[in-house]
Design an enzyme around this catalytic site. Structure first.
Site, PDB file in Angstrom:
ATOM      1  N   GLU A 126       0.952  -1.326  -0.006  1.00  0.00           N
ATOM      2  CA  GLU A 126      -0.409  -0.054   0.027  1.00  0.00           C
ATOM      3  C   GLU A 126       0.766   1.358  -0.097  1.00  0.00           C
ATOM      4  O   GLU A 126       2.080   1.477   0.948  1.00  0.00           O
ATOM      5  CB  GLU A 126      -1.318  -0.110   1.599  1.00  0.00           C
ATOM      6  N   GLY A 273       3.148   2.440  10.645  1.00  0.00           N
ATOM      7  CA  GLY A 273       2.989   1.529  11.948  1.00  0.00           C
ATOM      8  C   GLY A 273       2.786   0.877  11.456  1.00  0.00           C
ATOM      9  O   GLY A 273       3.614  -0.603  11.995  1.00  0.00           O
ATOM     10  N   ALA A 274       1.950   0.336  10.806  1.00  0.00           N
ATOM     11  CA  ALA A 274       1.833  -1.117  10.379  1.00  0.00           C
ATOM     12  C   ALA A 274       0.471  -1.446   9.105  1.00  0.00           C
ATOM     13  O   ALA A 274       0.174  -0.333   8.350  1.00  0.00           O
ATOM     14  CB  ALA A 274       0.928  -1.880  11.646  1.00  0.00           C
ATOM     15  N   ASN A 277      -2.360  -6.348   5.507  1.00  0.00           N
ATOM     16  CA  ASN A 277      -2.715  -7.292   4.437  1.00  0.00           C
ATOM     17  C   ASN A 277      -3.949  -8.486   5.516  1.00  0.00           C
ATOM     18  O   ASN A 277      -3.103  -8.808   6.491  1.00  0.00           O
ATOM     19  CB  ASN A 277      -1.356  -7.948   4.283  1.00  0.00           C
ATOM     20  N   HIS A 309      -6.593  -1.344  15.356  1.00  0.00           N
ATOM     21  CA  HIS A 309      -7.044  -0.789  14.139  1.00  0.00           C
ATOM     22  C   HIS A 309      -6.622  -1.754  12.772  1.00  0.00           C
ATOM     23  O   HIS A 309      -7.753  -2.122  11.814  1.00  0.00           O
ATOM     24  CB  HIS A 309      -5.889   0.018  13.980  1.00  0.00           C
ATOM     25  N   GLU A 310      -5.571  -2.369  12.876  1.00  0.00           N
ATOM     26  CA  GLU A 310      -5.599  -3.285  11.785  1.00  0.00           C
ATOM     27  C   GLU A 310      -5.849  -4.381  11.566  1.00  0.00           C
ATOM     28  O   GLU A 310      -6.600  -4.814  10.749  1.00  0.00           O
ATOM     29  CB  GLU A 310      -3.323  -3.595  11.520  1.00  0.00           C
ATOM     30  N   HIS A 313      -9.869  -3.882   9.960  1.00  0.00           N
ATOM     31  CA  HIS A 313      -9.625  -3.385   8.808  1.00  0.00           C
ATOM     32  C   HIS A 313     -10.052  -4.117   7.903  1.00  0.00           C
ATOM     33  O   HIS A 313     -10.438  -4.729   6.971  1.00  0.00           O
ATOM     34  CB  HIS A 313      -7.543  -3.406   8.563  1.00  0.00           C
ATOM     35  N   GLU A 332      -9.634   4.434   5.986  1.00  0.00           N
ATOM     36  CA  GLU A 332      -9.200   4.471   7.154  1.00  0.00           C
ATOM     37  C   GLU A 332      -9.927   5.680   8.169  1.00  0.00           C
ATOM     38  O   GLU A 332      -9.709   5.449   9.347  1.00  0.00           O
ATOM     39  CB  GLU A 332      -8.109   5.360   6.717  1.00  0.00           C
TER      40      GLU A 332
END
Length: 896
Positions: A126, A273-274, A277, A309-310, A313, A332
């Site tokens: 990304e 940060g991260a 995927n 957060h990840e 997603h 986001e």
């Protein structure tokens, strides 16, 4: 200067003429010549003009061969450059296109595409990194099912990719490799169509920590976290945060995980940060690794938030993704809102809200008021990497929060449920998102949608009067929004304003109803807590007000606005003591402190000799009352102790800013508060002695935050006995939170003991890069003369590496972001230092260089001589013969 100044515009969006429904990839790993075979199953898109040539994107691609439907392509049939592949006459039915490409992971200093970090192969795709691996439609609206085969020597034991593992085993050593090396392979399949930016591949000799999670439907999901050997003891909190995130998302948003395994890799070289995927999150190790003697409470809180957060997603970004990069806030902003809500439930909701607003004002408000201003959904960009901004993330989250405020908790859940049901597996737009809420809640969000289209922070001016004889309060609120680049005039916004009434004597205040002054119509009854602004000006009449009361407006920071009222300092002090809304209680404290700071700054500027303004005695008493109020959370009281930052003061002043005068004003206020509250501070500090073994929970972190905040303010009064207190605090600390807090207090308050403690700290943690990052940042943040020389010296320190983004952010980023008095020096040396580093870094890692360039965004608000110095360095960068698109975009916008 770079030759490509192309601008991508939202209005030009067109679907790709061909679609790619299946991608098969085979990686044969080697540090200098990894070979990648990519097979694409493609078909003309129905309704598209397919007479045109097929053009795929690349970035420094080394093409070895290409095949169409199994046959090698003749060079006359295509044109290939490192940046594109053009097939002149593609078939008009389903076809198979195959590429063999070669990359050198060890030479990839951009850390985009496939690279190696400490010997581990990993990817970052990304926003546009996949095109550095193979030719592709590298855009988020092309959704494909991926199958990935990874081949490597057995000394690279873990071979990972998105999805579920479907096959693995030994294999013959490939031709051309050392036959003494045994090889193996693994095949992964992701059943969910995804865009190329979510592709991930990882291979390395790593340590694995395992756990599992039982979903609410009873599926057993394997949880794996991969780290460098020897760091296994630092992932327990990350694993716990992951499991709590999974459970919370089921309970609050009805979202269940969908694969058999969820993996996290922690790497030390990472631009971000991260990365979320699908099924294989890749993290900067800063947001994974923690144990009490190496990580602070802030680190623990960030790990919890970023892990969540990840993971979140998986649905808001992966299962439903954005149609194009203009819709970036769709994944986001919504996911930041979700992680903020998670952290609020895990910790203190009021303190989390204060913390989020502090960050919004520190990072996004300057963006909104400067040359880099852009809407939450931009209309155009020249470099998408530069739009991963606070506006898209933090302001985007505020828009979700406002939407929830306007339509209510139940309406918000109904709208999201419809959104998940309707658009699962699709790439969508902001219009799709808002339409789900309009349909589910029968509301019209046309005016609200302006928040996505307009840059700038709206200004609200509120004026109230109280008529005791009639028992009425009149409240007039007017909205406006300043011009921003490309948007000289603004449309009216729909703005939710939460409110309450606070009696002057501290008792409860009630009212019987609210009417619109113009129409006379009833707006709400005695239970009304929300006003919704839609016009330029609204006047509300509160009827049956029970007692002389003050309006408490924008409670919980109900909208990202600047609010000005006709409340006096005495009125604000009443809110400090009696407002039942914690956010507005803190906000009132900040208002009174800021009023003093601005008056002191102006006094400093107008005289060659500093003239101290008297600190409001009532404020001292109010702060003392709050600090000693055991009904208030420790963490909340710690927030009340924090004097507005120098950046906060500069933002409020807004023009002709003198950082030296601001710094002097802030230090003067801290000293006066410390002296006036002296005994109270020391006694409260002593009552909060170390509570035993470290626990990362909210209550324990809050106690430490208050105790460490007290220590910092005690030192502000001067060394004296405070030096001994701080030294003991450092030496006796049982955890990194307390030890580093003492070191920071000593360093930033310029204690004579600071240098000795900095040396001791380095010696204790010399082998721990993440801890040394704190050491670097602290020294770069010191306001004292000589810091620029210190930063230059530290750049030659063995712990520093220009090739590692964490080290650059820790030293140079901290200097530019956290040290306004030295970065904005009158002699221009601070600007020159950062500009030199931007130019050096741009040759190897343009993304990190561009993020450093962002620190010049507010140069136009400085006083004239400093503006001249900043502009000189910006123009030096802009006029460099070879400059990346990333940096050129930021610098040129700053100069507009």
């Amino acid at each position: 200067m770079p030759q490509d100044h192309s601008v991508v515009r939202l209005e030009d969006y067109q679907p790709t003429p061909y679609q790619i429904d299946r991608v098969s990839m085979a990686f044969r790993l080697d540090p200098m010549q990894t070979e990648i075979t990519t097979t694409l199953r493609m078909a003309p898109r129905q309704g598209s003009n397919n007479s045109q040539a097929l053009k795929l994107q690349g970035d420094e691609i080394n093409l070895i061969g290409a095949r169409l439907n199994g046959s090698a392509l003749d060079a006359s049939h295509y044109e290939a450059t490192p940046d594109s592949f053009v097939l002149h006459k593609p078939p008009q039915e389903t076809f198979i296109l195959e590429f063999v490409t070669r990359v050198a992971p060890d030479n990839n200093t951009q850390l985009m595409g496939l690279y190696r970090s400490s010997g581990t192969y990993c990817t970052q795709c990304e926003a546009e990194g996949f095109r550095r691996i193979t030719y592709f439609y590298d855009r988020p609206d092309v959704l494909s099912v991926y199958e990935v085969r990874i081949e490597a020597p057995k000394d690279v034991p873990y071979l990972l990719a998105n999805g579920n593992l479907i096959d693995s085993g030994d294999m013959d050593t490939p031709e051309g490799f050392d036959t003494a090396q045994a090889w193996h392979y693994a095949v992964w399949q992701d059943p969910f169509p995804k865009p190329s930016y979510l592709f991930a591949m990882v291979a390395g000799d790593l340590a694995r920590v395992e756990d599992h999670f039982i979903t609410r439907s009873g599926r057993n999901v394997a949880l794996h976290i991969y780290v460098e050997h020897g760091k296994e003891d630092r992932v327990a909190y990350a694993m716990d945060s992951l499991k709590r995130s999974m459970k919370w998302d089921e309970d609050v948003f009805d979202r269940e995980y969908d694969l058999d395994i969820f993996m996290i890799l922690a790497v030390s070289d990472f631009n971000m940060g991260a990365m979320e995927n699908k099924g294989l999150n890749i993290f900067n190790d800063k947001y994974v690794l923690a144990k009490p003697d190496t990580a602070t409470d802030t680190d623990y809180a960030l790990i919890e938030a970023v892990i969540a957060h990840e993971y979140f997603h998986n649905w808001t970004g992966n299962r439903i993704t954005c149609r194009d990069w203009f819709q970036l806030c769709l994944k986001e902003g919504l996911t930041v809102f979700r992680d903020q809500e998670f952290s609020s439930d895990m910790r203190s909701r009021p303190v989390k809200r204060i913390s989020d607003v502090r960050q919004l004002r520190a990072r996004q408000f300057p963006e909104d008021s400067g040359p880099l201003a852009h809407p939450v959904r931009p209309e155009a960009y020249s470099e998408i990497n530069n739009f991963y901004t606070a506006t898209v993330y933090e302001k985007g989250a505020e828009l979700c929060r406002m939407l929830k405020t306007l339509i209510g908790d139940d309406g918000f859940k109904d709208g999201l449920d419809l959104y998940f049901k309707r658009f699962d597996g699709q790439a969508v737009t902001i219009e799709d998102f808002l339409a789900s809420f309009e349909e589910a809640c029968s509301v019209n969000l046309t005016q609200f949608s302006q928040w996505y289209r307009q840059a700038g922070t709206p200004n609200l001016v509120a004026t109230y009067t109280y008529d005791a004889a009639r028992g009425q309060m009149s409240l007039t609120i007017e909205q406006s929004c300043p011009p921003t680049p490309g948007q000289p005039t603004k449309k009216l916004m729909q703005i939710p304003v939460r409110f309450g009434l606070v009696a002057r004597d501290g008792s409860s205040a009630t009212f019987s109803g609210i009417r619109d002054a113009k129409s006379g119509g009833l707006i709400g009854g005695s239970d009304c807590t929300l006003l919704t602004l839609t016009n330029r000006e609204h006047t509300y009449i509160f009827e049956g007000v029970s007692t002389d009361a003050l309006p408490s407006l924008a409670r919980g920071f109900s909208a990202p606005i600047h609010l000005r009222t006709n409340l006096t300092l005495e009125d604000q002090l009443i809110l400090v003591l009696h407002d039942t809304d914690p956010f507005n209680r803190w906000e009132a404290t900040q208002f009174v402190l800021m009023d003093h700071l601005i008056r002191q700054t102006r006094a400093n500027r107008s005289s060659s000799i500093a003239v101290d303004q008297p600190v409001n005695a009532a404020l001292i008493e109010a702060l003392k009352t709050c600090l000693l109020d055991d009904s208030l959370e420790h963490a909340f009281r710690a927030q009340l102790l924090q004097v507005p930052s120098e950046a906060d003061i500069a933002r409020e002043i807004g023009k002709n800013v003198n950082p030296d005068a601001i710094h002097a004003a802030r230090e003067s206020l801290r000293q006066e508060l410390a002296k006036a509250l002296g005994t109270t501070l020391v006694e409260l500090y002593q009552s909060l002695q170390d509570g035993g073994a470290f626990q990362p929970d909210s209550a324990s972190a809050g106690r430490r935050a208050l105790r460490n905040g007290l220590l910092d303010l005690i030192l502000a009064a001067g060394e004296g006995t405070a030096k001994g207190i701080a030294t003991a605090h450092y030496n006796e600390a049982s955890n990194m939170t307390d030890r580093f807090a003492a070191l920071a207090a000593m360093t930033l308050n310029r204690s004579t003991a600071a240098d000795a403690l900095l040396t001791d700290f380095h010696d204790r943690y010399a082998d721990d890069a993440l801890v040394i990052d704190k050491w670097l940042s602290l020294q770069a943040s010191s306001p004292q003369e000589g810091t620029i020389g210190k930063v230059k010296t530290l750049m030659d320190h063995p712990s520093f590496s220009m090739s590692n983004p964490n080290r650059v952010r820790a030293l140079i980023g901290a200097f530019a972001m956290n040290n306004p008095i030295q970065f904005n020096r009158k002699d221009g040396e601070g600007f020159k230092l950062v500009a030199d580093i931007i130019l050096t870094l741009d040759r190897s890692n343009p993304q990190t260089a561009a993020r450093l360039a962002n620190n010049f965004r507010s140069w136009k608000v400085l006083e004239a001589s400093r503006q001249t110095s900043a502009e000189r360095e910006l123009r030096r960068i802009a006029n460099t013969e070879v400059l990346s698109k990333d940096v050129a975009d930021i610098v040129n916008r700053c100069l507009q």
